[in-house]
Motif scaffolding. Structure first.
Motif, mmCIF file in Angstrom:
data_model
loop_
_atom_site.group_PDB
_atom_site.id
_atom_site.type_symbol
_atom_site.label_atom_id
_atom_site.label_comp_id
_atom_site.label_asym_id
_atom_site.label_seq_id
_atom_site.Cartn_x
_atom_site.Cartn_y
_atom_site.Cartn_z
ATOM 1 N N UNK A 125 42.597 42.291 86.955
ATOM 2 C CA UNK A 125 43.028 43.576 86.390
ATOM 3 C C UNK A 125 44.525 43.451 86.115
ATOM 4 N N UNK A 151 44.762 47.399 82.226
ATOM 5 C CA UNK A 151 44.972 48.739 82.773
ATOM 6 C C UNK A 151 46.244 49.294 82.153
ATOM 7 N N UNK A 153 49.283 51.778 81.726
ATOM 8 C CA UNK A 153 50.052 52.684 82.584
ATOM 9 C C UNK A 153 51.333 53.090 81.875
ATOM 10 N N UNK A 155 54.822 53.580 83.104
ATOM 11 C CA UNK A 155 56.047 52.776 83.292
ATOM 12 C C UNK A 155 56.232 52.479 84.777
ATOM 13 N N UNK A 158 55.397 50.629 90.340
ATOM 14 C CA UNK A 158 54.601 51.092 91.477
ATOM 15 C C UNK A 158 53.144 50.651 91.405
ATOM 16 N N UNK A 159 52.607 50.631 90.172
ATOM 17 C CA UNK A 159 51.190 50.292 90.015
ATOM 18 C C UNK A 159 50.920 48.894 90.582
ATOM 19 N N UNK A 161 53.012 47.108 92.598
ATOM 20 C CA UNK A 161 53.423 46.989 93.997
ATOM 21 C C UNK A 161 52.432 47.669 94.944
ATOM 22 N N UNK A 162 51.668 48.651 94.420
ATOM 23 C CA UNK A 162 50.693 49.332 95.275
ATOM 24 C C UNK A 162 49.476 48.449 95.539
ATOM 25 N N UNK A 163 49.320 47.402 94.749
ATOM 26 C CA UNK A 163 48.166 46.514 94.912
ATOM 27 C C UNK A 163 46.954 46.984 94.128
ATOM 28 N N UNK A 164 47.130 48.003 93.272
ATOM 29 C CA UNK A 164 45.999 48.532 92.507
ATOM 30 C C UNK A 164 45.575 47.590 91.385
ATOM 31 N N UNK A 182 63.144 45.571 95.536
ATOM 32 C CA UNK A 182 62.459 46.360 96.563
ATOM 33 C C UNK A 182 62.288 45.573 97.853
ATOM 34 N N UNK A 183 62.702 44.333 97.840
ATOM 35 C CA UNK A 183 62.542 43.515 99.036
ATOM 36 C C UNK A 183 61.239 42.739 99.032
ATOM 37 N N UNK A 184 60.409 42.967 97.998
ATOM 38 C CA UNK A 184 59.167 42.190 97.901
ATOM 39 C C UNK A 184 59.513 40.782 97.423
ATOM 40 N N UNK A 185 58.823 39.820 97.985
ATOM 41 C CA UNK A 185 59.069 38.438 97.573
ATOM 42 C C UNK A 185 58.169 38.129 96.376
ATOM 43 N N UNK B 146 47.690 58.288 83.082
ATOM 44 C CA UNK B 146 48.440 57.031 83.205
ATOM 45 C C UNK B 146 49.587 57.137 84.213
ATOM 46 N N UNK B 151 46.584 57.385 88.459
ATOM 47 C CA UNK B 151 46.024 56.061 88.139
ATOM 48 C C UNK B 151 45.833 55.195 89.389
ATOM 49 N N UNK B 152 46.850 55.153 90.252
ATOM 50 C CA UNK B 152 46.804 54.216 91.387
ATOM 51 C C UNK B 152 45.650 54.545 92.353
ATOM 52 N N UNK B 155 42.369 53.550 90.849
ATOM 53 C CA UNK B 155 42.122 52.107 90.889
ATOM 54 C C UNK B 155 41.847 51.630 92.323
ATOM 55 N N UNK B 156 42.620 52.194 93.269
ATOM 56 C CA UNK B 156 42.430 51.779 94.654
ATOM 57 C C UNK B 156 41.138 52.364 95.238
ATOM 58 N N UNK B 223 58.781 51.046 98.902
ATOM 59 C CA UNK B 223 59.390 50.061 98.001
ATOM 60 C C UNK B 223 60.892 49.945 98.215
ATOM 61 N N UNK B 239 67.789 50.802 95.840
ATOM 62 C CA UNK B 239 66.975 50.382 96.973
ATOM 63 C C UNK B 239 67.948 49.935 98.068
ATOM 64 N N UNK B 241 68.158 47.191 99.230
ATOM 65 C CA UNK B 241 68.639 45.829 98.949
ATOM 66 C C UNK B 241 69.706 45.815 97.859
ATOM 67 N N UNK B 257 64.155 44.336 105.481
ATOM 68 C CA UNK B 257 62.796 43.776 105.498
ATOM 69 C C UNK B 257 61.950 44.416 106.592
ATOM 70 N N UNK B 260 60.893 48.004 105.437
ATOM 71 C CA UNK B 260 59.810 48.119 104.435
ATOM 72 C C UNK B 260 58.500 47.532 104.971
#
Lengths: 313, 644
Positions: A125, A151, A153, A155, A158-159, A161-164, A182-185, B146, B151-152, B155-156, B223, B239, B241, B257, B260
């Motif tokens: 997806x 999918x 969306x 903008x 978040x979509x 990063x949420x894992x959706x 955001x600190x995500x690797x 959208x 949306x999220x 989907x989830x 986030x 953020x 960071x 880290x 979050x």
């Protein structure tokens, strides 16, 4: 004598300002460092110096500026090559008057390493902007024979990063920077860079309706000249340019941070120089144009290919 | 190197202050560590508890929103065809739950009664929370299918708290939305029901959490975006960071880290070169994390104040102790200067140097008494020394005269008999002290040479007197007796007769017949002489030892005889020669004497023989002090008188 010269200069300036050509320029997205060159040109008076009264209009992200150009709401717009070519093929008679991007900033970022390149995305997806920008990414995956669920969306990040979704379309100068902020690797092996593939479809250029160009050759040339001057200044004065960008953001009541805008500017400037060049040319290269032309003709074989000479003014 | 003079009081004061200061430092370090740890533990506990209260409060609000939405979701699903009921449901949510700022029922495009967009949005009035407005939203300009909040979760396929956002098409405030999916009887997703919470509500709770005066709190989204911060332009704009990108302390990144990743924690870190404590606590329900930052100077303000006071007291106290100790020691030790001056004066010979007045009954008084005693002792000693020296000088003078007298008794002119060509003779006597007990004598009477060598027992004056007596007796006895044994017998009887002091004297007496070379001799306990012949033989003369003179009156001495050939010599000596000691306590010995004499080239020269032996002895003792009188006499028989 000196006093008279100063008075004359003031009168002259007033005259130029009074009779300056009004131009409504619409970049394709909300204010950010992606458009730094235009902000610099306006802030430092490069447009004014050439007799142009340029109004930079950031329209709502939900509507394409190509549509608004067609309706006559804007005189000049900024748009990426693929969307411009798509619009052209759909009958919008536009011409490229300036090319600020020489590399594809388009990325696909996945939630896992792309060990088999794009093929890893089979059945995934993938999020994409509803506005239809960079729809070419879908075409590329289709050409590559990859079945993915798209999918749409609005903008943001978040979509993803949420894992959706499993992957998302992103820009190297914006969403990638945001995600990493955001600190995500996000490892490099999770990113598919179109610029590193055979689909290096360059991004931003400046477009006008052909009729406008033909009727206002001189205006187009002055706009082009002042804009180039703005971009060149931005390249030499990054911190000052970031301040100018932040001022524009504040004027538009938009939230962002200097860190993000500076990183974005640096990436945009990096993309302004073609892989084999050592300085920006601000021209759409024939080979870059042919890539998108070939891509579109492969997708829809019924359509004739576009001529470079017709597309570039 | 010039060694700087430092007074006794300064040195002692410095030592006392150093030890006291060290003890204080150790005590302070223990106190500091213990107290700091205790305070930190309390601070940590306090901050954690306050944070937990904050997160519990926020969580309770979120839980209440979830509860309202989930309850209403069931009701909507049960009455999906009753459109009129939707507004009641939304109104009811807002009425019954003040935590819900706005709520929505929205359907999938085209699902509800053929509408591409169907969204009902109920919103509480900001000014008057009891006033509720319900609007129909949805369209190209508000394309909700959208949007993240729609949306999220679709989907989830589960309930979802959106990242905070500014919904400028609806409530136009910063908020987060909780979405539950609406399903039809077949379980198909048909839309959503959503409850919004205004972030402003949380801001007040978070900001109020201020354990110390300059503390501040902030809240991060999942986030990493700031949701609450004292700098409002950071909210949803920066953020953690990006905002801390210019901070150099690596702890800062760890804090981000951990937050979050919804960990609970506490760290210390440097914020603009200021040490700060940060405590953070997650809200797992929504993925947010709340933190409080307190400056170390705030947290430890009372502790630091107490430390400053302690330091002030200690430094002041140490200074006072130093001054007190310095003056006390200086006062106590002041007499020492007088003692020092007195000692210098005494050293110059004035034993009446004044001593300080000591009133205290302590070691200083003992020192004064000892000093005074020493002055008296020195005075007495010097007086005695003067007397003794004077006596000694007198004795030495007398001994010098005695020495002259004693030496005057011995023949000292060599050659002694220039007109007597049959013999040549040489003698040497070196007393170990001013006067000695050795003697030698010789004289010619007629055709005979009388000679003797002796050694009185003991040393010094007694021995010299016995030597003088013996020497006088020898001359008087030999005036009428010519046999050596008889001479000895007479001498023995004379000495033994008045020998109350039990002294004795060894004596070798010989009479050489100048006409024949016949040597009559008798030995009174003396060392045997050495005969040196022209044939190169050097040997001890065979003698009967008999007894030393003065031991037994009436003792009969044995007479012995030998003959000297022309050129032969007889060498006599006292035990001061053979018993001369070197520094290793080795004796010169009989064998060295024989070896030395054997090496003499010209035995006809008596002086050369004695010089040779004397030099050899001197070389042997190598400067060691002479412990006994040294006497040597040599007679060289040159020719027979008849030959003349």
């Amino acid at each position: 004598m000196r006093k008279y010269i100063l008075i004359f200069a003031h009168i002259l300036c007033f005259s130029v300002s009074s009779f300056a050509q009004k131009i409504r320029f619409a970049p394709q997205w909300i204010p950010q460092a992606q458009f730094a060159g235009y902000y610099v040109a306006k802030a430092l008076g490069y447009y004014e110096d050439l007799g142009l009264d340029v109004e930079i209009i950031h329209h709502k992200a939900t509507v394409s500026n190509l549509e608004l150009l067609e309706c006559g709401q804007f005189d000049i717009i900024g748009v990426n090559l693929s969307d411009a070519v798509m619009a052209y093929t759909q009958g919008l008679d536009i011409v490229n008057i300036l090319q600020t991007s020489q590399r594809a900033s388009l990325l696909i970022i996945a939630n896992k390493p792309l060990v088999n390149g794009l093929k890893t995305l089979e059945g995934a997806k993938i999020a994409r902007w509803k506005s239809g920008q960079y729809a070419v990414a879908g075409s590329i995956l289709e050409i590559e024979g990859i079945n993915a669920t798209w999918i749409d969306f609005m903008a943001g990040t978040n979509l993803f990063l949420s894992g959706a979704v499993d992957a998302t379309i992103a820009m190297s100068y914006n969403e990638l920077i945001s995600m990493r902020s955001t600190g995500r690797i996000i490892e490099d092996n999770q990113i598919f860079r179109f610029s590193d593939s055979k689909y290096n479809i360059v991004d931003d250029g400046v477009y006008v309706l052909r009729q406008f160009a033909q009727n206002n050759k001189d205006v187009v040339e002055r706009f082009r000249k002042a804009t180039i001057q703005g971009w060149l200044y931005a390249r030499q004065n990054i911190d000052q340019t970031v301040e100018i960008v932040m001022n524009v953001l504040n004027e538009n009541n938009l939230s962002s941070n200097k860190y993000h805008q500076k990183k974005m500017l640096i990436e945009i400037l990096r993309m302004g120089i073609a892989p084999n060049d050592d300085k920006p040319t601000f021209e759409l290269k024939v080979k870059d144009f042919e890539i998108i032309n070939l891509l579109l003709s492969q997708k829809d074989k019924s359509k004739d290919s576009i001529k470079y000479e017709d597309f570039v003014f | 190197m010039l060694i700087k003079f430092r007074s006794f009081s300064t040195k002692l004061s410095i030592s006392i202050i150093a030890v006291t200061g060290l003890l204080f430092l150790i005590s302070f370090f223990i106190y500091f560590s213990f107290t700091k740890n205790t305070i930190e533990t309390e601070v940590f506990e306090k901050s954690r508890n306050q944070l937990k209260n904050v997160t519990h409060s926020i969580d309770a609000i979120l839980a209440s929103v979830e509860h309202s939405i989930e309850t209403s979701k069931f009701f909507v699903e049960q009455n999906i065809d009753n459109e009129a009921l939707f507004k009641d449901v939304l109104s009811n949510i807002l009425t019954t739950n003040p935590n819900v700022y706005g709520c929505t029922i929205a359907f999938e495009p085209g699902y509800y009664k053929g509408n591409n967009y169907y969204m009902l949005y109920a919103l509480r009035n900001q000014e008057d929370p009891n006033q509720i407005t319900i609007n129909r939203l949805g369209g190209k300009s508000y394309d909700y299918p959208y949007m993240d909040w729609y949306l999220i979760p679709m989907l989830l396929d589960e309930g979802y708290w959106s990242e905070p956002y500014n919904d400028d098409g609806a409530a136009d405030v910063l908020m987060s939305s909780y979405t539950q999916i609406l399903r039809d009887e077949n379980g198909e997703k048909i839309g959503v029901i959503v409850g919004d919470v205004w972030l402003d509500r949380f801001s007040k709770i978070v900001i109020a959490n201020k354990p110390y005066e300059n503390s501040y709190a902030f809240m991060l989204s999942r986030n990493g975006y700031y949701l609450v911060h004292r700098e409002s332009d950071r909210i949803l704009n920066e953020t953690f960071f990006t905002a801390t990108d210019d901070m150099t302390d690596p702890q800062v990144l760890k804090i981000g880290y951990d937050m979050i990743n919804l960990k609970r924690g506490d760290y210390t870190f440097f914020n603009d070169d200021t040490l700060a404590y940060v405590f953070f606590e997650p809200i797992p329900r929504i993925g947010w994390s709340v933190a409080t930052v307190s400056q170390e100077s705030d947290v430890m303000a009372s502790f630091n104040l107490m430390n400053s006071i302690i330091w002030f007291i200690v430094i002041g106290g140490l200074a006072l102790i130093f001054v007190f100790v310095w003056f006390t020691i200086k006062r106590i030790a002041a007499p020492l200067k007088v003692f020092s001056r007195s000692a210098s004066v005494i050293a110059k010979g004035d034993f009446n140097a004044p001593l300080p007045e000591i009133r205290s009954h302590d070691e200083m008084l003992e020192l004064k008494n000892a000093f005074s005693g020493m002055q008296n002792s020195l005075k007495n000693y010097i007086e005695e020394l003067r007397t003794t020296t004077s006596a000694r000088e007198r004795i030495e003078s007398e001994l010098a005269i005695a020495n002259q007298i004693q030496m005057g008794m011995l023949p000292k002119v060599f050659p002694p008999f220039p007109n007597c060509s049959q013999i040549d003779l040489y003698a040497l006597l070196k007393p170990a002290k001013e006067v000695g007990g050795d003697l030698y004598d010789f004289f010619v009477k007629g055709d005979k040479l009388f000679f003797t060598v002796g050694d009185a027992s003991g040393k010094g004056v007694p021995a010299s007197l016995l030597m003088a007596v013996t020497s006088s007796l020898f001359r008087s006895v030999t005036a009428h007796i010519e046999e050596p044994d008889k001479i000895l017998q007479n001498l023995n009887d004379a000495i033994a007769e008045s020998n109350d002091a039990n002294m004795f004297i060894t004596l070798f007496v010989a009479v050489l017949d100048l006409n024949s070379g016949i040597l009559n001799y008798s030995n009174g306990g003396h060392n045997p002489p050495v005969i040196m012949t022209t044939k190169g033989e050097t040997k001890f003369l065979s003698t009967k030892p008999n007894l030393a003179l003065g031991v037994f009156s009436g003792f009969n001495f044995v007479a012995e005889q030998t003959k000297l050939n022309v050129g032969d010599s007889i060498f006599m000596y006292s035990d001061g020669l053979t018993e001369a000691e070197n520094s290793d306590k080795e004796l010169f010995s009989d064998s060295r004497l024989i070896d030395t004499l054997a090496q003499v080239q010209d035995i006809s020269n008596p002086k050369e023989v004695i010089d040779t032996v004397e030099n050899e002895v001197a070389r042997f003792v190598d400067g060691n002090e002479q412990s006994d009188d040294l006497t040597m006499l040599i007679v060289n028989f040159k020719k027979i008188k008849q030959d003349e």
